[in-house]
Design an enzyme around this catalytic site. Structure first.
Site, PDB file in Angstrom:
ATOM      1  N   GLU A  51       5.815   8.667  34.214  1.00 23.08           N
ATOM      2  CA  GLU A  51       4.755   9.511  33.634  1.00 23.08           C
ATOM      3  C   GLU A  51       5.032  10.989  33.845  1.00 23.08           C
ATOM      4  OE1 GLU A  51       2.783   8.943  31.042  1.00 23.08           O
ATOM      5  OE2 GLU A  51       1.960   7.271  32.171  1.00 23.08           O
ATOM      6  N   GLU A 180       4.524  18.379  16.967  1.00 25.33           N
ATOM      7  CA  GLU A 180       3.428  18.432  17.954  1.00 25.33           C
ATOM      8  C   GLU A 180       3.605  19.615  18.909  1.00 25.33           C
ATOM      9  OE1 GLU A 180       1.831  14.713  19.332  1.00 25.33           O
ATOM     10  OE2 GLU A 180       0.679  15.686  20.920  1.00 25.33           O
ATOM     11  N   ASP A 192       6.269   9.368  23.401  1.00 30.33           N
ATOM     12  CA  ASP A 192       5.245   8.721  22.580  1.00 30.33           C
ATOM     13  C   ASP A 192       5.746   8.433  21.174  1.00 30.33           C
ATOM     14  OD1 ASP A 192       3.816   9.180  24.824  1.00 30.33           O
ATOM     15  OD2 ASP A 192       2.441  10.639  23.945  1.00 30.33           O
TER      16      ASP A 192
HETATM   17  P1  ADP Z   1      -3.872  10.662  22.526  1.00 28.53           P
HETATM   18  O1  ADP Z   1      -2.581  10.929  21.824  1.00 28.53           O
HETATM   19  O2  ADP Z   1      -3.699  10.398  23.990  1.00 28.53           O
HETATM   20  O3  ADP Z   1      -4.699   9.594  21.885  1.00 28.53           O
HETATM   21  P2  ADP Z   1      -4.411  13.349  21.645  1.00 28.53           P
HETATM   22  O4  ADP Z   1      -5.450  14.335  22.043  1.00 28.53           O
HETATM   23  O5  ADP Z   1      -2.990  13.740  21.780  1.00 28.53           O
HETATM   24  O6  ADP Z   1      -4.736  12.011  22.440  1.00 28.53           O
HETATM   25  O7  ADP Z   1      -4.638  12.942  20.122  1.00 28.53           O
HETATM   26  C1  ADP Z   1      -5.905  12.558  19.660  1.00 28.53           C
HETATM   27  C2  ADP Z   1      -6.130  13.164  18.278  1.00 28.53           C
HETATM   28  O8  ADP Z   1      -5.342  12.447  17.285  1.00 28.53           O
HETATM   29  C3  ADP Z   1      -7.547  13.047  17.788  1.00 28.53           C
HETATM   30  O9  ADP Z   1      -8.357  14.094  18.292  1.00 28.53           O
HETATM   31  C4  ADP Z   1      -7.352  13.138  16.280  1.00 28.53           C
HETATM   32  O10 ADP Z   1      -7.163  14.480  15.888  1.00 28.53           O
HETATM   33  C5  ADP Z   1      -6.049  12.386  16.057  1.00 28.53           C
HETATM   34  N1  ADP Z   1      -6.331  10.969  15.730  1.00 28.53           N
HETATM   35  C6  ADP Z   1      -6.187   9.900  16.529  1.00 28.53           C
HETATM   36  N2  ADP Z   1      -6.553   8.760  15.904  1.00 28.53           N
HETATM   37  C7  ADP Z   1      -6.929   9.103  14.659  1.00 28.53           C
HETATM   38  C8  ADP Z   1      -7.424   8.385  13.509  1.00 28.53           C
HETATM   39  N3  ADP Z   1      -7.576   7.066  13.524  1.00 28.53           N
HETATM   40  N4  ADP Z   1      -7.728   9.082  12.407  1.00 28.53           N
HETATM   41  C9  ADP Z   1      -7.568  10.418  12.383  1.00 28.53           C
HETATM   42  N5  ADP Z   1      -7.111  11.149  13.421  1.00 28.53           N
HETATM   43  C10 ADP Z   1      -6.799  10.527  14.541  1.00 28.53           C
HETATM   44 MG    MG Z   2      -1.279  12.591  22.151  1.00 31.00          MG
END
Ligand code: ADP
Ligand code: MG
Length: 407
Positions: A51, A180, A192
């Protein structure tokens, strides 16, 4: 935001052409009777161990999950992308060139799609215009990497029509990571995106992020299961903390490089860190990075030998390090891990993903999994006031177009 996709399964999405109905509801008059509706799937990922070291040249061991984001789509004949999501009410209509593809904070999730479109177009790739409905059963912001899931899914869908089986998954992961970093502004490593694009059913991906080489490790846990425990604690300050850790690691590396020849922080031995880094914070960060990398190598050895008890020990040590040295855990994650370890069926547990909320994982003896989930959920809820969601991880393939035989 409440997670609306939690009850969605692949079966109920595909049954009776339910996906078509969802798509038709979302796009109304835009729906074309004469064109097929295609379905793509992109998995979330769980990181077993390794991690916060993928941006330090480390070895990591993620695996793709059977929950993720579906992209339901119909082609368009103009140069427009229209996107909707079942978990966010905002939508995006993007002209595939010009100012529509610029980052705007207020555009939220749409930025991930805009960013991928822009970066692929900058590579002169041929992109298929379409209407896309994203339907998810992956909690977002939970450390299961929904952002990478969405990025790879978007890139895959836009390119698949023209590149098909020739689509280079590793290159796509590299583009998504770059996007990203630069466009979204999160200094993440490539784990990821790589895990999502390259996952394999019932295998973990052992990725050496320093040279981007990988191998597949059979995900065999004998009498144990990997339980994922979502704390339902939303991550806060996540991006700024993430970038702060990335910066601290760069500072630690710069200090070491004045004394030792090295390319990545994971190459430093703990004794060298103790000798050359006097700043207590930077020293802790570097020690985590160095030892976590060792733990990944040991975990793979134990997994291959079938020594699951030792795998569990590695997970717990990883958590201690993330909590005390890297300082990215938090009250809820610590409670979840402590309550997990209290249970007689659990042989190891840790937070997974970026931290500050999101998910923990635990290795639990199969016949005690139900009991574990019930008791840990109850104790966690008592101590935090939050209702968690616990489930057994199933390891699936990377991003793909679903053929109808795969219902
Ligand atoms: P993680 O990658 O750990 O889930 P992040 O903060 O990096 O958290 O990413 C989350 C973001 O990805 C959300 O705030 C949104 O903008 C986008 N996202 C995730 N799932 C979806 C979805 N099903 N539809 C649209 N956007 C999404
Ligand atoms: Mg993320």
């Amino acid at each position: 935001m409440k997670h609306k996709g939690a009850l969605l399964t692949r079966k109920n999405l595909m049954e009776n052409d339910h996906y078509q109905e969802l798509f038709r509801d979302a796009f109304g008059a835009e729906f074309r009777e004469d064109l097929p509706v295609d379905v793509y799937f992109s998995p979330g990922r769980v990181n077993i161990i390794g991690e916060h070291i993928d941006y330090n040249g480390g070895m990591v061991l993620p695996a793709a999950l059977d929950i993720g984001i579906y992209g339901i789509a119909q082609k368009r004949s103009d140069a427009t992308l229209q996107i909707k999501s079942n978990i966010f009410s905002s939508m995006g209509v993007l002209m595939m060139d010009g100012p529509d593809l610029e980052y705007r904070k207020e555009d939220g999730w749409v930025n991930y799609v805009k960013g991928m479109t822009k970066y692929l177009m900058d590579e002169d790739r041929q992109i298929q215009p379409m209407n896309i409905l994203f339907v998810s059963n992956l909690p977002d912001g939970a450390g299961l990497s929904s952002s990478a899931t969405l990025e790879i899914l978007t890139g895959f869908m836009l390119l698949y029509e023209n590149e098909g089986m020739n689509l280079d998954r590793v290159a796509l992961a590299q583009t998504a990571k770059k996007m990203e970093n630069e466009y979204i502004g999160v200094n993440c490593g490539i784990m990821d995106q790589f895990a999502v694009a390259m996952g394999r059913e019932n295998h973990a991906v052992l990725l050496d992020t320093s040279v981007l080489s990988h191998s597949y490790i059979p995900f065999v846990l004998q009498n144990y299961s990997l339980v994922i425990a979502h704390t339902n604690k939303k991550r806060e300050l996540n991006e700024s903390k993430y970038n702060e850790r990335a910066r601290e690691c760069q500072e630690a590396l710069a200090i070491l490089q004045k004394n030792i020849k090295m390319d990545n922080l994971v190459e430093a031995f703990p004794e060298q860190i103790e000798e050359f880094i006097s700043d207590p914070i930077l020293r802790k960060r570097a020690l985590h990075v160095s030892r976590e990398n060792e733990r990944v190598i040991e975990t793979v050895k134990y997994m291959t030998e079938g020594d699951i008890l030792s795998v569990g020990r590695m997970l717990t040590q990883s958590h201690e390090s993330l909590k005390n040295l890297y300082e990215v855990s938090g009250f809820e994650l610590d409670v979840m891990v402590e309550e997990s370890l209290q249970h007689e069926g659990c042989i190891g547990a840790r937070m997974t993903g970026a931290g500050f909320g999101g998910c923990a994982i635990a290795l639990v003896e199969n016949y005690l999994v139900d009991d574990f989930m019930e008791k840990v959920s109850g104790e966690y809820e008592k101590k935090t006031g939050l209702t968690p969601h616990l489930f057994v991880a199933r390891i699936d393939d990377g991003t793909r177009k679903l053929e109808f035989s795969q219902k």
